[in-house]
Design an enzyme around this catalytic site. Structure first.
Site, short mmCIF file in Angstrom:
data_model
loop_
_atom_site.label_atom_id
_atom_site.label_comp_id
_atom_site.label_asym_id
_atom_site.label_seq_id
_atom_site.Cartn_x
_atom_site.Cartn_y
_atom_site.Cartn_z
N GLU A 121 5.05 -5.27 6.85
CA GLU A 121 3.92 -4.29 7.67
C GLU A 121 4.17 -4.05 9.69
O GLU A 121 4.13 -3.14 9.67
CB GLU A 121 2.16 -4.69 8.27
CG GLU A 121 1.37 -4.27 6.55
CD GLU A 121 1.56 -6.09 5.63
OE1 GLU A 121 2.13 -6.64 5.79
OE2 GLU A 121 1.30 -6.02 4.78
N GLU B 222 -0.40 -9.08 -0.98
CA GLU B 222 -1.83 -9.99 -0.83
C GLU B 222 -3.30 -9.48 -2.23
O GLU B 222 -3.37 -10.85 -2.30
CB GLU B 222 -1.93 -8.90 0.89
CG GLU B 222 -1.85 -9.10 2.04
CD GLU B 222 -2.31 -8.11 2.74
OE1 GLU B 222 -1.68 -6.66 2.54
OE2 GLU B 222 -3.29 -8.60 3.89
N ALA C 117 0.71 -1.19 -0.23
CA ALA C 117 0.19 0.16 -0.15
C ALA C 117 1.10 1.43 0.12
O ALA C 117 2.24 1.13 0.52
CB ALA C 117 -0.84 0.11 1.59
N GLY D 260 0.29 -5.20 1.01
CA GLY D 260 -0.80 -5.21 0.09
C GLY D 260 -0.79 -6.31 -1.26
O GLY D 260 -1.13 -6.67 -2.02
N1 CO8 Z 1 4.54 3.22 -0.64
C1 CO8 Z 1 4.44 4.75 -1.36
N2 CO8 Z 1 5.93 4.81 -1.49
C2 CO8 Z 1 6.88 3.46 -1.89
C3 CO8 Z 1 6.39 2.54 -1.04
C4 CO8 Z 1 4.95 1.98 -0.57
N3 CO8 Z 1 4.79 0.90 0.10
N4 CO8 Z 1 7.51 1.28 -1.42
C5 CO8 Z 1 8.80 1.87 -2.19
N5 CO8 Z 1 8.83 3.50 -2.49
C6 CO8 Z 1 8.56 3.98 -3.54
C7 CO8 Z 1 10.01 4.46 -2.04
O1 CO8 Z 1 9.25 6.04 -1.84
C8 CO8 Z 1 10.85 5.75 -3.05
O2 CO8 Z 1 10.10 6.75 -4.06
P1 CO8 Z 1 11.18 8.49 -4.01
O3 CO8 Z 1 12.21 7.42 -5.09
O4 CO8 Z 1 10.98 9.12 -4.14
O5 CO8 Z 1 11.80 8.31 -2.35
C9 CO8 Z 1 10.41 4.59 -4.63
O6 CO8 Z 1 9.24 3.75 -4.30
C10 CO8 Z 1 11.82 3.08 -4.92
O7 CO8 Z 1 12.15 2.98 -3.52
P2 CO8 Z 1 13.54 2.57 -2.67
O8 CO8 Z 1 14.20 4.04 -2.80
O9 CO8 Z 1 13.20 2.09 -1.14
O10 CO8 Z 1 14.29 1.38 -3.73
P3 CO8 Z 1 14.88 -0.33 -2.91
O11 CO8 Z 1 15.26 -1.03 -4.41
O12 CO8 Z 1 15.96 1.12 -2.36
O13 CO8 Z 1 13.95 -0.15 -1.30
C11 CO8 Z 1 11.70 -1.70 -0.83
C12 CO8 Z 1 12.81 -1.49 -2.40
C13 CO8 Z 1 13.45 -3.17 -0.12
C14 CO8 Z 1 10.87 -2.34 -1.65
C15 CO8 Z 1 11.74 -0.79 -0.66
O14 CO8 Z 1 10.79 0.33 -1.21
C16 CO8 Z 1 10.48 -0.82 0.99
O15 CO8 Z 1 10.63 -1.09 1.53
N6 CO8 Z 1 9.44 -0.35 0.29
C17 CO8 Z 1 8.54 -0.45 0.94
C18 CO8 Z 1 7.91 -2.03 1.75
C19 CO8 Z 1 6.30 -1.82 2.25
O16 CO8 Z 1 6.53 -1.52 3.63
N7 CO8 Z 1 5.44 -2.27 2.00
C20 CO8 Z 1 4.95 -3.14 3.09
C21 CO8 Z 1 3.44 -0.73 2.78
S1 CO8 Z 1 1.72 -1.11 4.18
C22 CO8 Z 1 1.15 -1.95 3.13
O17 CO8 Z 1 1.45 -2.61 2.71
C23 CO8 Z 1 -0.23 -2.39 3.87
C24 CO8 Z 1 -1.24 -3.44 3.44
C25 CO8 Z 1 -2.37 -3.36 3.56
C26 CO8 Z 1 -3.32 -3.05 2.85
C27 CO8 Z 1 -3.66 -3.32 1.82
C28 CO8 Z 1 -4.04 -2.57 0.30
C29 CO8 Z 1 -3.79 -2.52 -1.08
#
Ligand code: CO8
Length: 258
Positions: free
Chosen positions: A132, A112, A65, A109
């Site tokens: 999460e 999921e 998400a 998400g």
């Molecule tokens: N939300 C918003 N932006 C994101 C997300 C995200 N989940 N994941 C990555 N991005 C963005 C980053 O902020 C970054 O943006 P910017 O360049 O503007 O800073 C861009 O994508 C590239 O990301 P990274 O620089 O972090 O890339 P890396 O290769 O270094 O890392 C990762 C990749 C490991 C995937 C890392 O981005 C990460 O850990 N992302 C978050 C993963 C996460 O925690 N996901 C769970 C989110 S919570 C959730 O899903 C709740 C579920 C509930 C229901 C969902 C219904 C749809």
């Protein structure tokens, strides 16, 4: 129809829906989720579509998400808007088979969403996770329930409590994905698989989807009874006559979805 966060192509009775927010690793924001709901509903209603493939990019199926969009929400916002509830229900209403073709990250998400599809084909680059807990929340569209059914309690607890990622080999070994293919063949394999499904009776494919999904919702005895009743009901269709005649006449069946 043109979308801002998706690319949709229809070819050979398969709708290929590509999540397309490359700058955010396909993070699922409200615009994307709304468009995905519309695209899936449109594909479900379209006679030129018999199977759906959902995919992302080489780097990410979806990284979860959208954290930026969610971060300031209060409990009252989330509860009152039933955050992600409507999106989930809309998606699950689709009666046509949906394949998730996953390369790169399928997190939170994203994992999921892949699990809400009917099965997952993974590239050897795929990484699944429910991180999460690192954000102070739990999964919100079925991760704790579906992942547990796919891989069992121990691995599911491990994934949800540590937030670690599972690679494609582990995902296949533990039953999360149906098969793993080289990343450069992911779309061709998923499309070939979808085309194989389009050759079947669409009516029967819908019945299969209903029956297998029922196994998640009910007891074994009730599920088996549901299956048997569907099996009986399909003897009322032309496609059953055609399928069995074709076998006996040693020819390919010509299904008409009737
Ligand atoms: N939300 C918003 N932006 C994101 C997300 C995200 N989940 N994941 C990555 N991005 C963005 C980053 O902020 C970054 O943006 P910017 O360049 O503007 O800073 C861009 O994508 C590239 O990301 P990274 O620089 O972090 O890339 P890396 O290769 O270094 O890392 C990762 C990749 C490991 C995937 C890392 O981005 C990460 O850990 N992302 C978050 C993963 C996460 O925690 N996901 C769970 C989110 S919570 C959730 O899903 C709740 C579920 C509930 C229901 C969902 C219904 C749809």
């Amino acid at each position: 129809m043109a979308y801002e966060t998706l690319i949709v192509e229809i070819e050979d009775y398969v709708a290929l829906i590509r999540l397309n927010r490359p700058d955010a690793l396909n993070a699922l924001n409200s615009a994307l989720l709304a468009e995905l709901g519309e695209a899936v509903a449109a594909a479900d209603a379209n006679d030129k579509v018999r199977c759906i493939v959902i995919t992302g990019s080489d780097k990410a199926f979806a990284a979860g998400a959208d954290i930026k969009e969610m971060s300031e929400k209060s409990f009252v916002d989330a509860f009152t808007d039933d955050l992600f509830g409507t999106n989930t229900e809309d998606f699950l209403r689709c009666r046509k088979p949906i394949i998730a073709a996953v390369a790169g990250y399928a997190l939170g998400g994203g994992c999921e969403l892949a699990m809400m599809c009917d099965f997952i084909i993974a590239a050897d680059t795929a990484k699944f996770g429910q991180p999460e807990i690192n954000l102070g929340v739990v999964a919100g569209i079925g991760g704790t329930q579906r992942l547990t059914r796919f891989v069992g309690k121990s691995k599911s607890m491990d994934m949800h409590l540590t937030g670690r990622f599972m690679d494609a080999a582990e995902a296949e070994r533990s039953g999360l994905v149906s098969r793993v293919v080289p990343a450069n063949k992911l779309i061709s394999e998923a499309m070939a698989t979808a085309r194989k499904i389009t050759e079947k009776s669409a009516l029967t494919a819908m019945a299969v989807k209903e029956a297998v999904n029922r196994s998640y919702e009910t007891t074994l005895r009730e599920g088996v009874l549901f299956e048997r009743r569907l099996f009986h009901a399909l003897f009322a269709t032309e496609d059953q006559k055609e399928g069995m005649s074709a076998f006996l006449e040693k020819r390919q069946p010509q299904f008409r979805d009737r």
